[in-house]
Design a protein around this motif. Sequence first.
Motif, PDB file in Angstrom:
ATOM      1  N   ASN A 144       0.874  -1.176   0.000  1.00  0.00           N
ATOM      2  CA  ASN A 144       0.000   0.000   0.000  1.00  0.00           C
ATOM      3  C   ASN A 144       0.911   1.225   0.000  1.00  0.00           C
ATOM      4  OD1 ASN A 144      -1.527   2.284   0.901  1.00  0.00           O
ATOM      5  ND2 ASN A 144      -3.102   0.869   1.639  1.00  0.00           N
ATOM      6  N   PHE A 145       1.071   1.860  -1.149  1.00  0.00           N
ATOM      7  CA  PHE A 145       2.013   2.960  -1.296  1.00  0.00           C
ATOM      8  C   PHE A 145       1.759   4.066  -0.268  1.00  0.00           C
ATOM      9  CE2 PHE A 145       3.663   6.856  -3.315  1.00  0.00           C
ATOM     10  CZ  PHE A 145       4.973   6.465  -3.555  1.00  0.00           C
ATOM     11  N   ARG A 146       0.518   4.493  -0.124  1.00  0.00           N
ATOM     12  CA  ARG A 146       0.211   5.568   0.837  1.00  0.00           C
ATOM     13  C   ARG A 146       0.540   5.149   2.268  1.00  0.00           C
ATOM     14  NH1 ARG A 146      -3.610  10.100   0.353  1.00  0.00           N
ATOM     15  NH2 ARG A 146      -3.717  10.632  -1.848  1.00  0.00           N
ATOM     16  N   LYS A 147       0.205   3.933   2.624  1.00  0.00           N
ATOM     17  CA  LYS A 147       0.445   3.475   3.996  1.00  0.00           C
ATOM     18  C   LYS A 147       1.935   3.190   4.224  1.00  0.00           C
ATOM     19  CE  LYS A 147      -0.812  -0.085   7.274  1.00  0.00           C
ATOM     20  NZ  LYS A 147      -1.054  -1.496   7.363  1.00  0.00           N
ATOM     21  N   ASP A 148       2.550   2.490   3.281  1.00  0.00           N
ATOM     22  CA  ASP A 148       3.941   2.066   3.460  1.00  0.00           C
ATOM     23  C   ASP A 148       4.940   3.206   3.281  1.00  0.00           C
ATOM     24  OD1 ASP A 148       2.823  -0.454   3.767  1.00  0.00           O
ATOM     25  OD2 ASP A 148       3.372  -1.152   1.773  1.00  0.00           O
ATOM     26  N   LEU A 149       4.616   4.177   2.419  1.00  0.00           N
ATOM     27  CA  LEU A 149       5.570   5.234   2.092  1.00  0.00           C
ATOM     28  C   LEU A 149       5.004   6.648   2.267  1.00  0.00           C
ATOM     29  CD1 LEU A 149       6.741   3.081  -0.737  1.00  0.00           C
ATOM     30  CD2 LEU A 149       8.409   4.222   0.707  1.00  0.00           C
ATOM     31  N   GLY A 150       3.807   6.766   2.773  1.00  0.00           N
ATOM     32  CA  GLY A 150       3.145   8.064   2.910  1.00  0.00           C
ATOM     33  C   GLY A 150       3.909   9.076   3.744  1.00  0.00           C
ATOM     34  N   ARG A 151       4.704   8.602   4.656  1.00  0.00           N
ATOM     35  CA  ARG A 151       5.492   9.507   5.499  1.00  0.00           C
ATOM     36  C   ARG A 151       6.483  10.344   4.675  1.00  0.00           C
ATOM     37  NH1 ARG A 151      10.200   7.827   9.748  1.00  0.00           N
ATOM     38  NH2 ARG A 151      10.560   9.929  10.496  1.00  0.00           N
ATOM     39  N   TYR A 152       6.889   9.835   3.529  1.00  0.00           N
ATOM     40  CA  TYR A 152       7.960  10.458   2.755  1.00  0.00           C
ATOM     41  C   TYR A 152       7.470  11.314   1.594  1.00  0.00           C
ATOM     42  CZ  TYR A 152      10.015   6.699   5.390  1.00  0.00           C
ATOM     43  OH  TYR A 152      10.360   5.857   6.415  1.00  0.00           O
ATOM     44  N   TYR A 153       6.207  11.195   1.235  1.00  0.00           N
ATOM     45  CA  TYR A 153       5.673  11.895   0.066  1.00  0.00           C
ATOM     46  C   TYR A 153       4.544  12.829   0.462  1.00  0.00           C
ATOM     47  CZ  TYR A 153       8.285   8.468  -2.620  1.00  0.00           C
ATOM     48  OH  TYR A 153       9.302   7.696  -3.140  1.00  0.00           O
ATOM     49  N   ASP A 154       4.413  13.925  -0.265  1.00  0.00           N
ATOM     50  CA  ASP A 154       3.327  14.880  -0.066  1.00  0.00           C
ATOM     51  C   ASP A 154       2.255  14.582  -1.117  1.00  0.00           C
ATOM     52  OD1 ASP A 154       1.605  17.037   0.082  1.00  0.00           O
ATOM     53  OD2 ASP A 154       3.200  18.501   0.390  1.00  0.00           O
ATOM     54  N   PHE A 155       1.152  14.022  -0.686  1.00  0.00           N
ATOM     55  CA  PHE A 155       0.085  13.620  -1.599  1.00  0.00           C
ATOM     56  C   PHE A 155      -0.819  14.780  -2.001  1.00  0.00           C
ATOM     57  CE2 PHE A 155       1.625   9.699   0.076  1.00  0.00           C
ATOM     58  CZ  PHE A 155       1.480   8.797  -0.963  1.00  0.00           C
ATOM     59  N   THR A 156      -0.525  15.984  -1.511  1.00  0.00           N
ATOM     60  CA  THR A 156      -1.332  17.149  -1.885  1.00  0.00           C
ATOM     61  C   THR A 156      -0.716  17.937  -3.032  1.00  0.00           C
ATOM     62  OG1 THR A 156      -0.253  18.689  -0.342  1.00  0.00           O
ATOM     63  CG2 THR A 156      -2.106  17.371   0.516  1.00  0.00           C
ATOM     64  N   ARG A 157       0.531  17.659  -3.380  1.00  0.00           N
ATOM     65  CA  ARG A 157       1.251  18.461  -4.379  1.00  0.00           C
ATOM     66  C   ARG A 157       1.102  17.881  -5.787  1.00  0.00           C
ATOM     67  NH1 ARG A 157       4.014  22.812  -1.660  1.00  0.00           N
ATOM     68  NH2 ARG A 157       4.395  23.346  -3.825  1.00  0.00           N
ATOM     69  N   THR A 158       1.139  18.771  -6.763  1.00  0.00           N
ATOM     70  CA  THR A 158       1.097  18.365  -8.172  1.00  0.00           C
ATOM     71  C   THR A 158       2.338  18.851  -8.909  1.00  0.00           C
ATOM     72  OG1 THR A 158      -0.144  20.330  -8.802  1.00  0.00           O
ATOM     73  CG2 THR A 158      -1.429  18.360  -8.236  1.00  0.00           C
ATOM     74  N   ASP A 159       3.345  19.320  -8.154  1.00  0.00           N
ATOM     75  CA  ASP A 159       4.564  19.856  -8.765  1.00  0.00           C
ATOM     76  C   ASP A 159       5.793  19.008  -8.453  1.00  0.00           C
ATOM     77  OD1 ASP A 159       4.752  20.415  -6.058  1.00  0.00           O
ATOM     78  OD2 ASP A 159       5.480  22.464  -6.341  1.00  0.00           O
ATOM     79  N   LEU A 160       5.583  17.720  -8.195  1.00  0.00           N
ATOM     80  CA  LEU A 160       6.686  16.831  -7.871  1.00  0.00           C
ATOM     81  C   LEU A 160       7.367  16.346  -9.153  1.00  0.00           C
ATOM     82  CD1 LEU A 160       4.869  14.671  -5.161  1.00  0.00           C
ATOM     83  CD2 LEU A 160       6.149  16.804  -4.858  1.00  0.00           C
ATOM     84  N   SER A 161       8.546  15.785  -9.008  1.00  0.00           N
ATOM     85  CA  SER A 161       9.265  15.171 -10.115  1.00  0.00           C
ATOM     86  C   SER A 161       9.827  13.861  -9.589  1.00  0.00           C
ATOM     87  CB  SER A 161      10.391  16.093 -10.608  1.00  0.00           C
ATOM     88  OG  SER A 161      11.135  15.468 -11.618  1.00  0.00           O
ATOM     89  N   LEU A 162       9.149  12.752  -9.891  1.00  0.00           N
ATOM     90  CA  LEU A 162       9.473  11.444  -9.330  1.00  0.00           C
ATOM     91  C   LEU A 162       9.757  10.480 -10.468  1.00  0.00           C
ATOM     92  CD1 LEU A 162       6.496  11.443  -6.793  1.00  0.00           C
ATOM     93  CD2 LEU A 162       8.844  12.179  -6.355  1.00  0.00           C
TER      94      LEU A 162
END
Length: 179
Positions: free
Chosen positions: A56-74
């Motif tokens: 579960n990406f949000r659960k397993d890695l949510g601490r490291y990513y900002d799910f509110t932003r649309t200006d990321l480069s991943l």
Amino acid sequence: MDKRAISLAALLLCSVSLAAPVPDSCPAIGRNGVAELHRDWLMTGWERNAGDPPFNFRKDLGRYYDFTRTDLSLFDDFDPELKVRTTADDYGKVWYGLVPRFRSVHHKITEQPTVVAAGPRYSHSVMEFAFEVTPNEGAPMYLVSRTSILWRCGVDGWKIFREHNSARPADAAVYRNAR
């Protein structure tokens, strides 16, 4: 005021705003500092054992990513589309398609995170690691990856703003000999 005085005043104002302190939510070192976060991102977020709960990406890695932003480069060259993703959810879709194909994924850090403070609200870290990917069917694969992350400081701490991962095949000995 002459032009030199105005230029000097503008320069001083810019340097004051650039030198603004990092909020307490973004410590330079320690458990919530960038080096530890980079290590944890790998060793707790991506580590998988046979029999683990579904990824579960949000659960397993949510601490490291900002799910509110649309200006990321991943970006990760594991992405079959080799696409730069601008949201954490879109990046997560890559991994929802791949991680269920793996029985386990184990990592060993071969080069500890090197951290460079890029500014009061940004910090950059680079790390290298070897990993063993065991597919649900078939023999394990061994790779070495270099990851480069630009972290952005926000009210909820350091979050990944720019991420680039590149992996290359390795033989089993590289993984086994890593610490």
